[in-house]
Design a protein around this motif. Structure first.
Motif, PDB file in Angstrom:
ATOM      1  N   PHE A  59      59.018  50.031  27.861  1.00  0.00           N
ATOM      2  CA  PHE A  59      58.221  48.834  28.136  1.00  0.00           C
ATOM      3  C   PHE A  59      58.666  48.182  29.427  1.00  0.00           C
ATOM      4  O   PHE A  59      59.846  47.897  29.632  1.00  0.00           O
ATOM      5  CB  PHE A  59      58.354  47.827  26.993  1.00  0.00           C
ATOM      6  N   SER A  60      57.712  47.927  30.302  1.00  0.00           N
ATOM      7  CA  SER A  60      57.935  47.127  31.501  1.00  0.00           C
ATOM      8  C   SER A  60      56.628  46.404  31.808  1.00  0.00           C
ATOM      9  O   SER A  60      55.581  46.699  31.226  1.00  0.00           O
ATOM     10  CB  SER A  60      58.322  48.010  32.695  1.00  0.00           C
ATOM     11  N   THR A  61      56.700  45.449  32.716  1.00  0.00           N
ATOM     12  CA  THR A  61      55.473  44.795  33.161  1.00  0.00           C
ATOM     13  C   THR A  61      54.489  45.830  33.680  1.00  0.00           C
ATOM     14  O   THR A  61      53.304  45.818  33.341  1.00  0.00           O
ATOM     15  CB  THR A  61      55.797  43.763  34.257  1.00  0.00           C
ATOM     16  N   GLN A  62      54.993  46.747  34.522  1.00  0.00           N
ATOM     17  CA  GLN A  62      54.110  47.734  35.156  1.00  0.00           C
ATOM     18  C   GLN A  62      53.466  48.688  34.162  1.00  0.00           C
ATOM     19  O   GLN A  62      52.309  49.082  34.332  1.00  0.00           O
ATOM     20  CB  GLN A  62      54.897  48.556  36.197  1.00  0.00           C
ATOM     21  N   SER A  63      54.210  49.083  33.119  1.00  0.00           N
ATOM     22  CA  SER A  63      53.675  50.089  32.204  1.00  0.00           C
ATOM     23  C   SER A  63      52.791  49.501  31.113  1.00  0.00           C
ATOM     24  O   SER A  63      51.987  50.221  30.528  1.00  0.00           O
ATOM     25  CB  SER A  63      54.823  50.871  31.551  1.00  0.00           C
ATOM     26  N   ALA A  64      52.928  48.206  30.839  1.00  0.00           N
ATOM     27  CA  ALA A  64      52.288  47.670  29.633  1.00  0.00           C
ATOM     28  C   ALA A  64      51.502  46.376  29.839  1.00  0.00           C
ATOM     29  O   ALA A  64      50.277  46.352  29.687  1.00  0.00           O
ATOM     30  CB  ALA A  64      53.345  47.480  28.548  1.00  0.00           C
ATOM     31  N   THR A  65      52.183  45.283  30.168  1.00  0.00           N
ATOM     32  CA  THR A  65      51.483  43.987  30.179  1.00  0.00           C
ATOM     33  C   THR A  65      50.589  43.796  31.405  1.00  0.00           C
ATOM     34  O   THR A  65      49.500  43.236  31.290  1.00  0.00           O
ATOM     35  CB  THR A  65      52.495  42.826  30.091  1.00  0.00           C
ATOM     36  N   LEU A  66      51.038  44.246  32.574  1.00  0.00           N
ATOM     37  CA  LEU A  66      50.222  44.058  33.781  1.00  0.00           C
ATOM     38  C   LEU A  66      48.908  44.841  33.712  1.00  0.00           C
ATOM     39  O   LEU A  66      47.844  44.273  34.003  1.00  0.00           O
ATOM     40  CB  LEU A  66      51.026  44.425  35.029  1.00  0.00           C
ATOM     41  N   PRO A  67      48.915  46.118  33.312  1.00  0.00           N
ATOM     42  CA  PRO A  67      47.631  46.817  33.171  1.00  0.00           C
ATOM     43  C   PRO A  67      46.688  46.132  32.178  1.00  0.00           C
ATOM     44  O   PRO A  67      45.480  46.066  32.405  1.00  0.00           O
ATOM     45  CB  PRO A  67      48.044  48.206  32.674  1.00  0.00           C
ATOM     46  N   ALA A  68      47.255  45.616  31.077  1.00  0.00           N
ATOM     47  CA  ALA A  68      46.421  44.934  30.080  1.00  0.00           C
ATOM     48  C   ALA A  68      45.793  43.681  30.667  1.00  0.00           C
ATOM     49  O   ALA A  68      44.615  43.381  30.428  1.00  0.00           O
ATOM     50  CB  ALA A  68      47.256  44.587  28.847  1.00  0.00           C
ATOM     51  N   ALA A  69      46.572  42.935  31.455  1.00  0.00           N
ATOM     52  CA  ALA A  69      46.053  41.711  32.073  1.00  0.00           C
ATOM     53  C   ALA A  69      44.995  42.031  33.128  1.00  0.00           C
ATOM     54  O   ALA A  69      43.945  41.375  33.196  1.00  0.00           O
ATOM     55  CB  ALA A  69      47.201  40.921  32.686  1.00  0.00           C
ATOM     56  N   LEU A  70      45.250  43.042  33.949  1.00  0.00           N
ATOM     57  CA  LEU A  70      44.296  43.415  35.007  1.00  0.00           C
ATOM     58  C   LEU A  70      42.986  43.942  34.413  1.00  0.00           C
ATOM     59  O   LEU A  70      41.909  43.742  34.986  1.00  0.00           O
ATOM     60  CB  LEU A  70      44.912  44.460  35.924  1.00  0.00           C
ATOM     61  N   LYS A  71      43.080  44.579  33.276  1.00  0.00           N
ATOM     62  CA  LYS A  71      41.899  45.154  32.621  1.00  0.00           C
ATOM     63  C   LYS A  71      40.871  44.089  32.275  1.00  0.00           C
ATOM     64  O   LYS A  71      39.665  44.349  32.226  1.00  0.00           O
ATOM     65  CB  LYS A  71      42.347  45.902  31.358  1.00  0.00           C
ATOM     66  N   THR A  72      41.323  42.857  32.060  1.00  0.00           N
ATOM     67  CA  THR A  72      40.411  41.774  31.692  1.00  0.00           C
ATOM     68  C   THR A  72      39.557  41.309  32.869  1.00  0.00           C
ATOM     69  O   THR A  72      38.531  40.660  32.665  1.00  0.00           O
ATOM     70  CB  THR A  72      41.193  40.553  31.170  1.00  0.00           C
ATOM     71  N   GLY A  73      40.007  41.592  34.074  1.00  0.00           N
ATOM     72  CA  GLY A  73      39.327  41.068  35.255  1.00  0.00           C
ATOM     73  C   GLY A  73      39.642  39.614  35.538  1.00  0.00           C
ATOM     74  O   GLY A  73      39.096  39.010  36.463  1.00  0.00           O
ATOM     75  N   ASN A  74      40.552  39.041  34.753  1.00  0.00           N
ATOM     76  CA  ASN A  74      40.869  37.615  34.879  1.00  0.00           C
ATOM     77  C   ASN A  74      42.155  37.333  35.647  1.00  0.00           C
ATOM     78  O   ASN A  74      42.487  36.167  35.872  1.00  0.00           O
ATOM     79  CB  ASN A  74      40.999  36.980  33.478  1.00  0.00           C
ATOM     80  N   LEU A  75      42.879  38.384  36.035  1.00  0.00           N
ATOM     81  CA  LEU A  75      44.182  38.170  36.671  1.00  0.00           C
ATOM     82  C   LEU A  75      44.140  38.451  38.160  1.00  0.00           C
ATOM     83  O   LEU A  75      43.587  39.462  38.605  1.00  0.00           O
ATOM     84  CB  LEU A  75      45.235  39.080  36.037  1.00  0.00           C
ATOM     85  N   THR A  76      44.747  37.545  38.921  1.00  0.00           N
ATOM     86  CA  THR A  76      45.011  37.765  40.344  1.00  0.00           C
ATOM     87  C   THR A  76      46.519  37.816  40.521  1.00  0.00           C
ATOM     88  O   THR A  76      47.230  36.900  40.098  1.00  0.00           O
ATOM     89  CB  THR A  76      44.434  36.623  41.199  1.00  0.00           C
ATOM     90  N   LEU A  77      47.014  38.876  41.127  1.00  0.00           N
ATOM     91  CA  LEU A  77      48.448  39.028  41.380  1.00  0.00           C
ATOM     92  C   LEU A  77      48.717  38.793  42.851  1.00  0.00           C
ATOM     93  O   LEU A  77      48.086  39.399  43.710  1.00  0.00           O
ATOM     94  CB  LEU A  77      48.906  40.441  40.978  1.00  0.00           C
ATOM     95  N   ARG A  78      49.657  37.875  43.146  1.00  0.00           N
ATOM     96  CA  ARG A  78      50.001  37.603  44.539  1.00  0.00           C
ATOM     97  C   ARG A  78      51.504  37.773  44.740  1.00  0.00           C
ATOM     98  O   ARG A  78      52.293  36.892  44.399  1.00  0.00           O
ATOM     99  CB  ARG A  78      49.575  36.186  44.951  1.00  0.00           C
ATOM    100  N   PRO A  79      51.931  38.906  45.322  1.00  0.00           N
ATOM    101  CA  PRO A  79      53.353  39.065  45.643  1.00  0.00           C
ATOM    102  C   PRO A  79      53.713  38.293  46.906  1.00  0.00           C
ATOM    103  O   PRO A  79      52.859  37.617  47.501  1.00  0.00           O
ATOM    104  CB  PRO A  79      53.502  40.566  45.849  1.00  0.00           C
ATOM    105  N   PHE A  80      54.970  38.358  47.320  1.00  0.00           N
ATOM    106  CA  PHE A  80      55.484  37.658  48.506  1.00  0.00           C
ATOM    107  C   PHE A  80      55.145  36.168  48.470  1.00  0.00           C
ATOM    108  O   PHE A  80      54.761  35.573  49.475  1.00  0.00           O
ATOM    109  CB  PHE A  80      54.956  38.299  49.797  1.00  0.00           C
TER     110      PHE A  80
END
Length: 561
Positions: free
Chosen positions: A238-259
């Motif tokens: 389990f990591s953000t990349q393998s599990a929670t982030l894909p689930a969040a992005l799948k909704t179309g409701n998440l914007t990720l802003r690095p830096f």
């Protein structure tokens, strides 16, 4: 809604931040997740995932230049070539130490969810009661039964391998089949159980490495490569990349802003609500304001507290959430680097398969039921048995056929374990803003003033002696105890500094992880912890985050936030 407006902002993308983003976006909110470091894309950016020691210029050991550039990281194992660049740059983001504190930070998308040890245990009922019963710090505002359904929920999604044992000290969960104990561990477990009349238990580790695939998440079961800290292209843990982030992005409701270095929470003192956050672009230094109805702080315990301290200082000198006088106080970690090792005779016709990412666990038994010690709380052990490989012959002078034969034969079996002990939440163990030292972006840094005290020192004597006692009782040979250099922070389990409680006068957060002074600000990472237990805390962060996110969305719908 403008381009800079969202329903919710999540600060940080590690274990708790990933869960906040998933839960809030799946519940229909438009979410902005801010990460101060670079993006790391699942699979594509795991540059070293398939390398071996000989693939690195210096065989995966730190260079002299690395040691000069990372004076804190060099104190322990994290400084090496394979994970170089995955830990925070100490020159860009320094901190100061009144007393030694080893702070190991991961500033990138996924945070330390890419680097964690993956040990995943529930707190027990007593963990939530102990403070009140012993008159330590303040009472937890929740009980085990409040969190139990959320433990169920996050375990099912994350994928926790383990065995059900029926122990009140270590509640069972929703487990996939465990990563097996090897033959030596099974026999030592049976000997310990017999020697101590069933009062001590050597069981399977409970870890966030899946043993059965989760195709709905695109994750394959653990491949027994033991390269978890390099990023797993199989999604085996389990990591953000393998599990929670894909689930969040799948909704179309998440914007990720690095830096995106979040410098403060914006606060409306008339409405007593946060209105969003201020961000410094880490690459351009541009200052941007983002507005939102909810703010979730998941930047890791100390950084979330840093952010509170640096916010609303026109209202409270000590920052947002400081009205109780507890913000920045009650720092906890798990003290460890103490235990024992031993040689195991026999089993020379047995070997192991693959490289397991986990070993065994011995749950707490001190100050439990009828056992009473001269200190409070307790400890558990993590360990493993293994058979020596080719390294055993490095120092030998054999050559030719003799050397080749020696290198092809595995050596004897050995076993070792380290104890992890609870640190009490002392008010004077604290962090604070040091305005005399600034980071790369001109922001004040944190100062650390933390130490272990007599309770922990007394506990450490048992942590070593008991480990030796168990190995000796199991009939092992050459038993050696150790108590090596431990400094707060080395457990990488920093907790406290914005604790939950029942009263705004003695805590920073309420029972739903809301800041008393700004109820639309939630803190659900390690900062919120009221006490530490002796088990690894990440699973509890996940459960608290999922619980708080569900509550926040409902309160938002009711118009209370």
């Amino acid at each position: 809604m403008s381009v800079n407006e969202y329903d919710a902002i999540v600060v940080g993308s590690g274990i708790s931040g990933g869960w906040a983003a998933k839960e809030l976006s799946e519940r229909g909110l438009k979410v902005l997740m801010l990460e101060r470091g670079r993006n790391i894309e699942h699979i594509k950016d795991y540059k070293n995932a398939h390398k071996e020691a000989w693939d690195y210029p210096h065989h995966d050991v730190p260079t002299q230049q690395m040691k000069l550039d990372y004076p804190v990281l060099r104190r322990d194992y994290p400084l090496n070539e394979s994970t170089f660049g995955m830990w925070a740059n100490e020159k860009d983001a320094p901190y100061t130490e009144d007393k030694r504190f080893d702070w190991y930070r991961g500033y990138h998308v996924g945070g330390r969810s890419l680097l964690w040890g993956r040990q995943s245990y529930r707190f027990n009922e007593q963990d939530f009661l102990a403070n009140a019963q012993e008159g330590i710090a303040v009472d937890w505002p929740i009980r085990y039964e409040d969190l139990a359904p959320w433990y169920d929920y996050v375990e099912r999604f994350a994928g926790i391998s383990g065995s059900s044992e029926g122990l009140d000290v270590l509640p069972d969960g929703q487990f996939q089949p465990p990563i097996p104990l090897n033959c030596v561990e099974k026999d030592v477990a049976a000997r310990i159980k017999k020697a101590f009349a069933g009062t001590r238990h050597l069981i399977h580790s409970r870890c966030a490495n899946i043993t059965e695939p989760k195709p709905e998440q695109g994750r394959t079961n653990c491949q027994y490569r033991a390269k978890c800290w390099l990023g797993c292209p199989f999604g085996g843990y389990f990591s953000t990349q393998s599990a929670t982030l894909p689930a969040a992005l799948k909704t179309g409701n998440l914007t990720l802003r690095p830096f995106s270095v979040v410098s403060r929470v914006l606060y409306d003192k008339d409405k007593k609500r946060a209105t969003g956050v201020e961000v410094i672009d880490a690459e351009t230094n541009q200052v941007i304001e983002y507005k939102s109805k909810l703010v979730f702080l998941n930047a890791s315990a100390f950084n979330s507290t840093w952010l509170l301290m640096n916010s609303a200082t026109d209202v409270w000198e000590g920052g947002l959430g400081s009205s109780s006088g507890e913000l920045g106080h009650n720092v906890m970690d798990h003290h460890f680097r103490v235990g024992a090792s031993a040689d195991v005779e026999g089993y020379l016709d047995k070997y192991t398969f693959g490289r397991r990412p986990a070993g065994f666990y011995i749950p707490r038994y001190r100050n439990w039921h009828k056992d009473k010690r001269d200190y409070l709380r307790g400890f558990g052990y993590q360990g493993s048995a293994s058979r020596q490989g080719w390294q055993k012959d490095i120092r030998e002078m054999g050559i030719g056929a003799e050397l080749k034969a020696g290198l092809s034969e595995p050596g004897h079996w050995g076993i070792g374990m380290s104890a992890f002990g609870e640190i009490l939440p002392y008010h004077d163990n604290r962090i604070y803003l040091n305005h005399q030292v600034k980071d790369k972006w001109g922001l004040p840094v944190l100062a650390m003033n933390v130490e272990i005290k007599q309770n922990e020192l007394a506990m450490r004597k048992d942590m070593q002696a008991d480990a030796m006692e168990m190995f000796e009782a199991a009939g092992l040979k050459n038993v050696k105890g150790y108590d090596s250099d431990y400094a707060p922070g080395m457990g990488i389990h920093e907790m406290g500094t914005a604790r939950m409680g029942r009263d705004a006068k003695s805590s920073v957060l309420n029972k739903h992880n809301q800041v008393w002074d700004a109820p639309n600000v939630f803190v659900t990472d390690g900062a919120c912890m009221t006490s530490a237990s002796c088990v690894n805390p990440s699973l509890t962060y996940m459960a608290l985050t999922a619980r708080a996110a569900a509550f926040a969305v409902e309160e938002l719908k009711r118009g209370n936030l």
